[in-house]
Scaffold this motif. Structure first.
Motif, PDB file in Angstrom:
ATOM      1  N   ARG A 170       0.948  -1.160  -0.114  1.00  0.00           N
ATOM      2  CA  ARG A 170      -0.191  -0.063   0.103  1.00  0.00           C
ATOM      3  C   ARG A 170       0.897   1.151   0.085  1.00  0.00           C
ATOM      4  O   ARG A 170       2.068   1.171   0.621  1.00  0.00           O
ATOM      5  CB  ARG A 170      -0.985  -0.056   1.266  1.00  0.00           C
ATOM      6  CG  ARG A 170      -1.888  -1.279   1.253  1.00  0.00           C
ATOM      7  CD  ARG A 170      -2.727  -1.148   2.590  1.00  0.00           C
ATOM      8  NE  ARG A 170      -3.475  -2.209   2.756  1.00  0.00           N
ATOM      9  CZ  ARG A 170      -3.324  -3.333   3.126  1.00  0.00           C
ATOM     10  NH1 ARG A 170      -1.838  -3.772   3.471  1.00  0.00           N
ATOM     11  NH2 ARG A 170      -4.037  -4.435   3.273  1.00  0.00           N
ATOM     12  N   GLU A 171       0.559   2.305  -0.692  1.00  0.00           N
ATOM     13  CA  GLU A 171       1.128   3.592  -0.673  1.00  0.00           C
ATOM     14  C   GLU A 171       0.813   4.434   0.419  1.00  0.00           C
ATOM     15  O   GLU A 171       1.671   5.241   0.870  1.00  0.00           O
ATOM     16  CB  GLU A 171       0.953   4.294  -1.821  1.00  0.00           C
ATOM     17  CG  GLU A 171       1.526   3.410  -3.113  1.00  0.00           C
ATOM     18  CD  GLU A 171       1.509   4.252  -4.518  1.00  0.00           C
ATOM     19  OE1 GLU A 171       1.155   5.524  -4.576  1.00  0.00           O
ATOM     20  OE2 GLU A 171       1.515   3.661  -5.394  1.00  0.00           O
ATOM     21  N   TYR A 172      -0.528   4.295   1.116  1.00  0.00           N
ATOM     22  CA  TYR A 172      -0.900   5.230   2.099  1.00  0.00           C
ATOM     23  C   TYR A 172      -1.562   4.213   3.260  1.00  0.00           C
ATOM     24  O   TYR A 172      -1.924   3.108   3.261  1.00  0.00           O
ATOM     25  CB  TYR A 172      -2.030   5.859   1.521  1.00  0.00           C
ATOM     26  CG  TYR A 172      -1.646   6.848   0.605  1.00  0.00           C
ATOM     27  CD1 TYR A 172      -1.127   8.202   0.686  1.00  0.00           C
ATOM     28  CD2 TYR A 172      -1.701   6.556  -0.720  1.00  0.00           C
ATOM     29  CE1 TYR A 172      -0.630   8.989  -0.024  1.00  0.00           C
ATOM     30  CE2 TYR A 172      -1.271   7.383  -1.869  1.00  0.00           C
ATOM     31  CZ  TYR A 172      -0.793   8.726  -1.388  1.00  0.00           C
ATOM     32  OH  TYR A 172      -0.196   9.493  -2.445  1.00  0.00           O
ATOM     33  N   PRO A 173      -1.512   5.052   4.332  1.00  0.00           N
ATOM     34  CA  PRO A 173      -0.806   6.101   4.682  1.00  0.00           C
ATOM     35  C   PRO A 173       0.698   6.234   4.819  1.00  0.00           C
ATOM     36  O   PRO A 173       1.339   5.012   4.989  1.00  0.00           O
ATOM     37  CB  PRO A 173      -1.382   6.085   6.244  1.00  0.00           C
ATOM     38  CG  PRO A 173      -1.595   5.071   6.811  1.00  0.00           C
ATOM     39  CD  PRO A 173      -2.127   4.228   5.632  1.00  0.00           C
ATOM     40  N   THR A 174       1.242   7.348   4.576  1.00  0.00           N
ATOM     41  CA  THR A 174       2.612   7.422   4.820  1.00  0.00           C
ATOM     42  C   THR A 174       3.434   7.450   6.189  1.00  0.00           C
ATOM     43  O   THR A 174       4.467   7.098   6.312  1.00  0.00           O
ATOM     44  CB  THR A 174       3.343   8.512   3.803  1.00  0.00           C
ATOM     45  OG1 THR A 174       2.714   9.774   4.477  1.00  0.00           O
ATOM     46  CG2 THR A 174       2.793   8.484   2.444  1.00  0.00           C
ATOM     47  N   SER A 175       2.750   7.841   7.176  1.00  0.00           N
ATOM     48  CA  SER A 175       2.852   7.599   8.462  1.00  0.00           C
ATOM     49  C   SER A 175       1.918   7.133   9.309  1.00  0.00           C
ATOM     50  O   SER A 175       0.788   7.574   9.257  1.00  0.00           O
ATOM     51  CB  SER A 175       3.330   9.226   8.937  1.00  0.00           C
ATOM     52  OG  SER A 175       2.375  10.006   8.678  1.00  0.00           O
ATOM     53  N   PHE A 176       2.224   6.503  10.539  1.00  0.00           N
ATOM     54  CA  PHE A 176       1.535   5.950  11.543  1.00  0.00           C
ATOM     55  C   PHE A 176       2.130   6.166  12.672  1.00  0.00           C
ATOM     56  O   PHE A 176       3.040   5.614  13.227  1.00  0.00           O
ATOM     57  CB  PHE A 176       1.366   4.376  11.042  1.00  0.00           C
ATOM     58  CG  PHE A 176       0.164   3.840  12.257  1.00  0.00           C
ATOM     59  CD1 PHE A 176      -0.884   3.454  11.753  1.00  0.00           C
ATOM     60  CD2 PHE A 176       0.566   3.433  13.391  1.00  0.00           C
ATOM     61  CE1 PHE A 176      -1.972   2.997  12.730  1.00  0.00           C
ATOM     62  CE2 PHE A 176      -0.380   2.605  14.359  1.00  0.00           C
ATOM     63  CZ  PHE A 176      -1.453   2.388  13.797  1.00  0.00           C
ATOM     64  N   TYR A 177       1.464   6.991  13.604  1.00  0.00           N
ATOM     65  CA  TYR A 177       1.999   7.441  14.858  1.00  0.00           C
ATOM     66  C   TYR A 177       0.982   6.676  16.098  1.00  0.00           C
ATOM     67  O   TYR A 177      -0.085   7.074  16.107  1.00  0.00           O
ATOM     68  CB  TYR A 177       1.837   8.738  15.054  1.00  0.00           C
ATOM     69  CG  TYR A 177       2.836   9.472  14.197  1.00  0.00           C
ATOM     70  CD1 TYR A 177       3.907   8.728  13.475  1.00  0.00           C
ATOM     71  CD2 TYR A 177       2.363  10.826  13.487  1.00  0.00           C
ATOM     72  CE1 TYR A 177       4.639   9.832  12.644  1.00  0.00           C
ATOM     73  CE2 TYR A 177       3.069  11.349  12.383  1.00  0.00           C
ATOM     74  CZ  TYR A 177       4.066  11.049  12.175  1.00  0.00           C
ATOM     75  OH  TYR A 177       4.937  11.659  10.973  1.00  0.00           O
ATOM     76  N   ALA A 178       1.480   5.853  16.969  1.00  0.00           N
ATOM     77  CA  ALA A 178       0.662   5.200  17.873  1.00  0.00           C
ATOM     78  C   ALA A 178       0.929   6.119  19.273  1.00  0.00           C
ATOM     79  O   ALA A 178       2.258   6.186  19.781  1.00  0.00           O
ATOM     80  CB  ALA A 178       0.997   3.957  17.963  1.00  0.00           C
ATOM     81  N   LEU A 179      -0.048   6.627  19.724  1.00  0.00           N
ATOM     82  CA  LEU A 179      -0.084   7.349  21.087  1.00  0.00           C
ATOM     83  C   LEU A 179      -0.520   6.383  22.105  1.00  0.00           C
ATOM     84  O   LEU A 179      -1.738   6.036  22.291  1.00  0.00           O
ATOM     85  CB  LEU A 179      -0.648   8.694  21.088  1.00  0.00           C
ATOM     86  CG  LEU A 179      -0.727   9.563  22.233  1.00  0.00           C
ATOM     87  CD1 LEU A 179       0.698  10.020  22.282  1.00  0.00           C
ATOM     88  CD2 LEU A 179      -1.678  10.704  21.970  1.00  0.00           C
ATOM     89  N   ARG A 180       0.537   5.995  23.013  1.00  0.00           N
ATOM     90  CA  ARG A 180       0.115   5.102  24.332  1.00  0.00           C
ATOM     91  C   ARG A 180      -0.343   5.807  25.276  1.00  0.00           C
ATOM     92  O   ARG A 180       0.374   6.279  26.079  1.00  0.00           O
ATOM     93  CB  ARG A 180       0.853   4.297  24.462  1.00  0.00           C
ATOM     94  CG  ARG A 180       1.444   3.039  23.422  1.00  0.00           C
ATOM     95  CD  ARG A 180       2.594   2.072  23.953  1.00  0.00           C
ATOM     96  NE  ARG A 180       3.023   1.058  23.060  1.00  0.00           N
ATOM     97  CZ  ARG A 180       4.004   0.272  23.081  1.00  0.00           C
ATOM     98  NH1 ARG A 180       4.827   0.464  24.275  1.00  0.00           N
ATOM     99  NH2 ARG A 180       4.083  -0.773  22.513  1.00  0.00           N
TER     100      ARG A 180
END
Length: 289
Positions: free
Chosen positions: A176-186
């Motif tokens: 997959r091209e997207y999403p380009t960023s994945f931020y997990a906030l614990r």
């Protein structure tokens, strides 16, 4: 920046809207399974992928909060809402070419440390500091679902074309091209506005008739929340930092105020995001009057 928030009418979503909704920088679309009496809401069910897809067009970022927040929840309930639902939201974001995805993960991804070490862990002098790189130890199906959410997000942003071609056809197939960023906030502990202070859980118990203000249970819950509290203004700052963070790829950040007693290492979150928490549970010795 146009941002879609799933589960927007819950405690965390409402706090984010209250903190950031009036800024000119962001335009929020609130999505929830039920309408809100005071806020325009897109009503959709994350367990129904067909119900989701059309709401992700022209969105710059997704904040995914929708989940069954239930530490005693059954596998079937957690599976549908937190695992299938999270996959559906990610897939809808990918198909709509949304670049940034912020995932509400949880301290319960490592909750067994607290289960094993409480109440000693609530002492600010206790010698334990977890980083985002320490092994996960979920304490429930809920915590397990947040581990899944982190892992599937990483898969979405890190999967790539098969470099071995026909020599190894099963190497990677879900590119997959997207999403380009994945931020997990614990996220540690966020409470409603009335209880947004380190004595919030203890006071809630008094209001609900669960214990008295001078009881052992009251003291226990106050000691815990002084360590785990994430204030609304610190939550707003964290989300603002994440939305402004331009590093592509996958990352994990702790979501907690600058509490002396926290047992997680905020150094990485501070350094990478420029997060400067304004609140510290240790500075309180009584609930607000």
């Amino acid at each position: 920046m146009h941002i879609l928030i799933t589960g927007a009418n819950g405690t965390v979503g409402s706090a984010i809207i209250d903190q950031l909704g009036a800024t000119d920088e962001y335009e929020f679309t609130c999505l929830d399974v039920e309408d809100h009496p005071d806020r325009e809401t897109v009503v959709a069910d994350i367990t129904d992928r067909d119900d989701l897809r059309g709401h992700f067009d022209d969105v710059d970022a997704v904040i995914h909060l929708a989940a069954a927040v239930d530490l005693s929840g059954s596998w079937e309930k957690i599976l549908q809402n937190n695992i299938i639902g999270t996959y559906n939201v990610l897939q809808a974001a990918a198909e709509a070419e949304v670049e940034k995805f912020v995932f509400a993960s949880s301290i319960h991804t490592v909750g067994m440390y607290e289960v094993e070490l409480s109440p000693e862990i609530y002492d600010p002098e206790y010698d334990l500091t977890l980083t985002h790189e320490d092994p996960v130890r979920p304490d429930s199906f809920y915590g397990l679902s947040k581990v899944f959410g982190e892992a599937v997000g990483r898969l979405f942003v890190e999967s790539q074309e098969n470099p071995l071609g026909d020599l190894h056809p099963t190497y990677v197939t879900n590119t997959r091209e997207y999403p380009t960023s994945f931020y997990a906030l614990r996220i540690k502990t966020v409470l409603g506005e009335e209880y947004d202070h380190p004595y919030g859980l203890a006071e809630m118990g008094v209001d609900e008739g669960w214990w008295e203000r001078d009881s052992e249970e009251y003291g226990y819950m106050a000691d815990r929340l002084k360590c785990t509290w994430l204030s609304h203004r610190d939550l707003g700052q964290l989300v603002d930092c994440l939305l402004g963070h331009d590093e592509p790829g996958f990352d994990i950040f702790w979501g907690v105020s600058g509490n002396d007693g926290t047992w997680v290492d905020l150094t990485y979150t501070r350094d990478r995001l420029g997060y400067e928490p304004q609140d510290n549970g240790a500075e309180w010795d009584a609930p607000p009057e």
